[in-house]
Motif scaffolding. Structure first.
Motif, PDB file in Angstrom:
ATOM      1  N   ALA A 265      36.021  75.157   1.104  1.00 22.64           N
ATOM      2  CA  ALA A 265      34.559  75.331   1.101  1.00 22.64           C
ATOM      3  C   ALA A 265      34.073  75.933  -0.216  1.00 22.64           C
ATOM      4  N   PRO A 266      34.659  77.036  -0.695  1.00 21.54           N
ATOM      5  CA  PRO A 266      34.181  77.569  -1.974  1.00 21.54           C
ATOM      6  C   PRO A 266      34.400  76.602  -3.142  1.00 21.54           C
ATOM      7  N   GLU A 267      35.529  75.910  -3.171  1.00 21.04           N
ATOM      8  CA  GLU A 267      35.791  74.973  -4.271  1.00 21.04           C
ATOM      9  C   GLU A 267      34.751  73.858  -4.308  1.00 21.04           C
ATOM     10  N   ALA A 268      34.504  73.254  -3.161  1.00 20.36           N
ATOM     11  CA  ALA A 268      33.520  72.168  -3.105  1.00 20.36           C
ATOM     12  C   ALA A 268      32.108  72.698  -3.332  1.00 20.36           C
ATOM     13  N   ALA A 269      31.811  73.885  -2.819  1.00 16.73           N
ATOM     14  CA  ALA A 269      30.476  74.469  -3.013  1.00 16.73           C
ATOM     15  C   ALA A 269      30.215  74.763  -4.491  1.00 16.73           C
ATOM     16  N   ARG A 270      31.224  75.236  -5.209  1.00 21.04           N
ATOM     17  CA  ARG A 270      31.046  75.464  -6.648  1.00 21.04           C
ATOM     18  C   ARG A 270      30.759  74.145  -7.371  1.00 21.04           C
ATOM     19  N   ALA A 271      31.428  73.079  -6.959  1.00 18.33           N
ATOM     20  CA  ALA A 271      31.162  71.768  -7.568  1.00 18.33           C
ATOM     21  C   ALA A 271      29.736  71.312  -7.257  1.00 18.33           C
ATOM     22  N   ALA A 272      29.273  71.562  -6.035  1.00 20.56           N
ATOM     23  CA  ALA A 272      27.902  71.203  -5.668  1.00 20.56           C
ATOM     24  C   ALA A 272      26.898  72.027  -6.473  1.00 20.56           C
ATOM     25  N   LEU A 273      27.188  73.301  -6.679  1.00 20.32           N
ATOM     26  CA  LEU A 273      26.300  74.139  -7.496  1.00 20.32           C
ATOM     27  C   LEU A 273      26.279  73.670  -8.944  1.00 20.32           C
ATOM     28  N   ALA A 274      27.430  73.294  -9.474  1.00 22.84           N
ATOM     29  CA  ALA A 274      27.470  72.770 -10.843  1.00 22.84           C
ATOM     30  C   ALA A 274      26.591  71.532 -10.951  1.00 22.84           C
ATOM     31  N   PHE A 275      26.643  70.662  -9.957  1.00 26.13           N
ATOM     32  CA  PHE A 275      25.790  69.474  -9.938  1.00 26.13           C
ATOM     33  C   PHE A 275      24.317  69.882  -9.872  1.00 26.13           C
TER      34      PHE A 275
ATOM     35  N   PHE B  78      22.828  72.608 -10.867  1.00 30.16           N
ATOM     36  CA  PHE B  78      22.325  73.246 -12.078  1.00 30.16           C
ATOM     37  C   PHE B  78      22.463  72.357 -13.316  1.00 30.16           C
ATOM     38  N   ASN B  79      23.547  71.627 -13.438  1.00 30.92           N
ATOM     39  CA  ASN B  79      23.792  70.848 -14.651  1.00 30.92           C
ATOM     40  C   ASN B  79      23.199  69.445 -14.617  1.00 30.92           C
ATOM     41  N   THR B  80      23.158  68.826 -13.441  1.00 24.72           N
ATOM     42  CA  THR B  80      22.626  67.468 -13.333  1.00 24.72           C
ATOM     43  C   THR B  80      21.171  67.466 -12.865  1.00 24.72           C
ATOM     44  N   LEU B  81      20.885  68.229 -11.819  1.00 18.57           N
ATOM     45  CA  LEU B  81      19.524  68.268 -11.282  1.00 18.57           C
ATOM     46  C   LEU B  81      18.633  69.278 -12.012  1.00 18.57           C
ATOM     47  N   ALA B  82      19.241  70.143 -12.811  1.00 21.69           N
ATOM     48  CA  ALA B  82      18.508  71.170 -13.572  1.00 21.69           C
ATOM     49  C   ALA B  82      17.652  72.064 -12.673  1.00 21.69           C
TER      50      ALA B  82
ATOM     51  N   ARG C 178      30.527  84.930   3.869  1.00 22.92           N
ATOM     52  CA  ARG C 178      31.645  85.203   2.958  1.00 22.92           C
ATOM     53  C   ARG C 178      31.768  84.097   1.912  1.00 22.92           C
ATOM     54  N   VAL C 179      31.606  82.824   2.319  1.00 17.11           N
ATOM     55  CA  VAL C 179      31.637  81.719   1.350  1.00 17.11           C
ATOM     56  C   VAL C 179      30.479  81.868   0.371  1.00 17.11           C
ATOM     57  N   MET C 180      29.291  82.176   0.877  1.00 20.30           N
ATOM     58  CA  MET C 180      28.133  82.354  -0.003  1.00 20.30           C
ATOM     59  C   MET C 180      28.416  83.405  -1.068  1.00 20.30           C
ATOM     60  N   GLU C 181      29.013  84.507  -0.667  1.00 17.99           N
ATOM     61  CA  GLU C 181      29.315  85.579  -1.616  1.00 17.99           C
ATOM     62  C   GLU C 181      30.423  85.170  -2.585  1.00 17.99           C
ATOM     63  N   LYS C 182      31.426  84.423  -2.106  1.00 16.57           N
ATOM     64  CA  LYS C 182      32.513  83.965  -2.982  1.00 16.57           C
ATOM     65  C   LYS C 182      32.000  83.063  -4.098  1.00 16.57           C
ATOM     66  N   ILE C 183      30.939  82.312  -3.825  1.00 17.94           N
ATOM     67  CA  ILE C 183      30.404  81.401  -4.846  1.00 17.94           C
ATOM     68  C   ILE C 183      29.299  82.051  -5.676  1.00 17.94           C
ATOM     69  N   GLY C 184      29.117  83.356  -5.496  1.00 18.72           N
ATOM     70  CA  GLY C 184      28.195  84.100  -6.346  1.00 18.72           C
ATOM     71  C   GLY C 184      26.786  84.243  -5.825  1.00 18.72           C
TER      72      GLY C 184
ATOM     73  N   ILE D 198      21.212  81.825  -5.420  1.00 21.45           N
ATOM     74  CA  ILE D 198      21.877  81.954  -6.710  1.00 21.45           C
ATOM     75  C   ILE D 198      21.028  81.206  -7.731  1.00 21.45           C
ATOM     76  N   THR D 199      20.851  81.810  -8.894  1.00 19.52           N
ATOM     77  CA  THR D 199      20.118  81.144  -9.970  1.00 19.52           C
ATOM     78  C   THR D 199      21.105  80.467 -10.910  1.00 19.52           C
ATOM     79  N   LYS D 200      20.563  79.609 -11.739  1.00 19.06           N
ATOM     80  CA  LYS D 200      21.395  78.936 -12.736  1.00 19.06           C
ATOM     81  C   LYS D 200      22.070  79.962 -13.643  1.00 19.06           C
ATOM     82  N   GLU D 201      21.328  80.966 -14.063  1.00 14.80           N
ATOM     83  CA  GLU D 201      21.876  81.995 -14.945  1.00 14.80           C
ATOM     84  C   GLU D 201      23.009  82.753 -14.273  1.00 14.80           C
ATOM     85  N   GLU D 202      22.830  83.086 -12.998  1.00 20.19           N
ATOM     86  CA  GLU D 202      23.888  83.795 -12.256  1.00 20.19           C
ATOM     87  C   GLU D 202      25.125  82.917 -12.126  1.00 20.19           C
ATOM     88  N   PHE D 203      24.929  81.647 -11.870  1.00 22.19           N
ATOM     89  CA  PHE D 203      26.060  80.719 -11.744  1.00 22.19           C
ATOM     90  C   PHE D 203      26.811  80.600 -13.072  1.00 22.19           C
TER      91      PHE D 203
END
Length: 174
Positions: free
Chosen positions: A100-110, A112-116, A133-139, A166-171
């Protein structure tokens, strides 16, 4: 993470019928309800190019659930809407292994980086410690803006929800 396949629908139905997986939802889902949900999620991705993607285990290609993003309209009843939320639902067989955290980080990268997007939100019922706990693990951080879920009666045990952000800057600072 990928677009849904018809072969995902049966294992997704098993996930949605599992009382352990669905304990922080009002009820488990029938096969018909799951099929309708999977078709909506597939159509959402077809329309927008993103959504709650199917997740598979890299080593085996086995479907294990979904992780992704969903737009909530301003009239949805969730604080700070309109917003894009991140969410997940995985088979209990794969809990605690970092999927869950691994895939969630990839979704967050998308997000912030693709959808801006400037920020991404998540919400869950207050008793749902594993998702928090997953929410906190991904920042993500709890906004302190608890609310009653608009689709549940106010006296329902799962009505009260917390809102994380989470904001783009925090990520990017992680």
């Amino acid at each position: 993470m990928r677009q849904w396949r018809e072969s995902d629908f049966v294992p997704f139905s098993e996930i949605n019928a599992d009382p352990q997986v669905m304990r922080f939802f009002p009820s488990t889902l029938t096969t018909e309800e799951t099929m309708a949900q999977a078709q909506r999620v597939h159509a959402y991705i077809e329309k927008r190019g993103w959504g709650f993607w199917a997740v598979e285990e890299k080593a085996t290609g086995q479907f294990i659930g979904f992780v992704g993003l969903h737009h909530q309209d301003e009239d949805c009843g969730i604080p700070n809407a309109p917003l894009v939320e991140i969410g997940w639902r995985l088979s209990s067989k794969y809990w605690g292994q970092g999927f869950a955290p691994e895939a969630a980080r990839a979704a967050l990268a998308f997000a912030f980086n693709t959808l801006a997007l400037p920020a991404v939100y998540a919400f869950t019922a207050l008793p749902n410690i594993p998702s928090k706990r997953v929410m906190e693990k991904i920042g993500m951080a709890n906004t302190g803006n608890d609310f009653d879920h608009p689709k549940l009666p106010k006296d329902h045990a799962l009505a009260r929800h917390c809102l994380y952000k989470i904001t783009k800057e925090e990520f990017e600072a992680q």
